[in-house]
Write a protein that holds these residues in place. Structure first.
Motif, mmCIF file in Angstrom:
data_model
loop_
_atom_site.group_PDB
_atom_site.id
_atom_site.type_symbol
_atom_site.label_atom_id
_atom_site.label_comp_id
_atom_site.label_asym_id
_atom_site.label_seq_id
_atom_site.Cartn_x
_atom_site.Cartn_y
_atom_site.Cartn_z
ATOM 1 N N GLY A 1 46.958 -33.234 -96.169
ATOM 2 C CA GLY A 1 46.901 -31.935 -95.546
ATOM 3 C C GLY A 1 45.668 -31.118 -95.855
ATOM 4 N N ASN B 1 43.159 -31.237 -92.945
ATOM 5 C CA ASN B 1 43.672 -30.682 -91.695
ATOM 6 C C ASN B 1 44.164 -29.252 -91.846
ATOM 7 O OD1 ASN B 1 43.205 -33.060 -90.291
ATOM 8 N ND2 ASN B 1 45.169 -33.914 -90.894
ATOM 9 N N PHE B 2 43.966 -28.654 -93.002
ATOM 10 C CA PHE B 2 44.521 -27.326 -93.253
ATOM 11 C C PHE B 2 44.014 -26.303 -92.246
ATOM 12 C CE2 PHE B 2 44.244 -23.151 -95.288
ATOM 13 C CZ PHE B 2 45.584 -22.939 -95.512
ATOM 14 N N THR C 1 44.959 -27.380 -88.080
ATOM 15 C CA THR C 1 46.258 -27.383 -87.417
ATOM 16 C C THR C 1 47.219 -26.307 -87.901
ATOM 17 O OG1 THR C 1 47.097 -29.016 -88.993
ATOM 18 C CG2 THR C 1 46.137 -29.843 -86.942
ATOM 19 N N ASN C 2 47.166 -25.954 -89.160
ATOM 20 C CA ASN C 2 48.156 -25.033 -89.709
ATOM 21 C C ASN C 2 47.566 -23.644 -89.889
ATOM 22 O OD1 ASN C 2 49.902 -27.186 -89.893
ATOM 23 N ND2 ASN C 2 49.353 -27.644 -91.997
ATOM 24 N N ASN C 3 48.368 -22.661 -89.556
ATOM 25 C CA ASN C 3 47.961 -21.292 -89.812
ATOM 26 C C ASN C 3 49.124 -20.573 -90.484
ATOM 27 O OD1 ASN C 3 49.772 -20.588 -87.775
ATOM 28 N ND2 ASN C 3 48.181 -20.510 -86.211
ATOM 29 N N ASP D 1 52.532 -20.638 -88.723
ATOM 30 C CA ASP D 1 53.282 -21.891 -88.836
ATOM 31 C C ASP D 1 54.013 -21.976 -90.173
ATOM 32 O OD1 ASP D 1 52.438 -22.701 -86.334
ATOM 33 O OD2 ASP D 1 50.730 -23.839 -87.125
ATOM 34 N N TYR D 2 53.316 -21.601 -91.246
ATOM 35 C CA TYR D 2 53.945 -21.633 -92.561
ATOM 36 C C TYR D 2 55.114 -20.645 -92.631
ATOM 37 C CZ TYR D 2 50.303 -24.623 -94.426
ATOM 38 O OH TYR D 2 49.454 -25.671 -94.659
ATOM 39 N N ASN E 1 58.057 -22.081 -90.649
ATOM 40 C CA ASN E 1 58.714 -23.170 -91.379
ATOM 41 C C ASN E 1 59.537 -22.644 -92.546
ATOM 42 O OD1 ASN E 1 57.626 -25.087 -89.676
ATOM 43 N ND2 ASN E 1 55.867 -25.475 -90.986
#
Length: 102
Positions: free
Chosen positions: A23, A26-27, A30-32, A35-36, A39
């Motif tokens: 990760g 790709n931090f 793809t992830n912001n 998203d966190y 989740n």
């Protein structure tokens, strides 16, 4: 006198360290934060649902141990308390930023 270069050459490169941590590369792609947050809220919701199911099963007399029901309830409670504290800190930080003079 000991040479430093031969010792350093045995250390892993930063590229290989980053590849070992999933990760990391790709931090930013793809992830912001949204998203966190989404989740985390879904995880709290899942624990609440599991607790409700365990309580219902126990109340209906189905085969489930009381300690499993209590553990599920405590997990749900603790996760909800943590989520509320995080929300409170986020609101407090937002209010502090809004009070700053530009």
């Amino acid at each position: 006198m000991m040479q430093i270069n031969p010792m350093i050459s045995h250390l892993p490169s930063t590229a290989s360290i980053n590849k070992k941590q999933p990760g990391i590369e790709n931090f930013n792609k793809t992830n912001n934060f949204g998203d966190y947050l989404k989740n985390a809220i879904q995880d709290v919701n899942k624990l609440q649902i599991q607790s409700d199911k365990a309580t219902s099963m126990f109340a209906e007399g189905k085969k489930i141990d009381l300690h499993d029901v209590m553990i599920a309830g405590q997990k749900a409670s603790i996760s909800m308390q943590a989520a509320l504290e995080i929300r409170n800190k986020a609101v407090e930080a937002y209010q502090e930023v809004m009070r700053m003079q530009v």
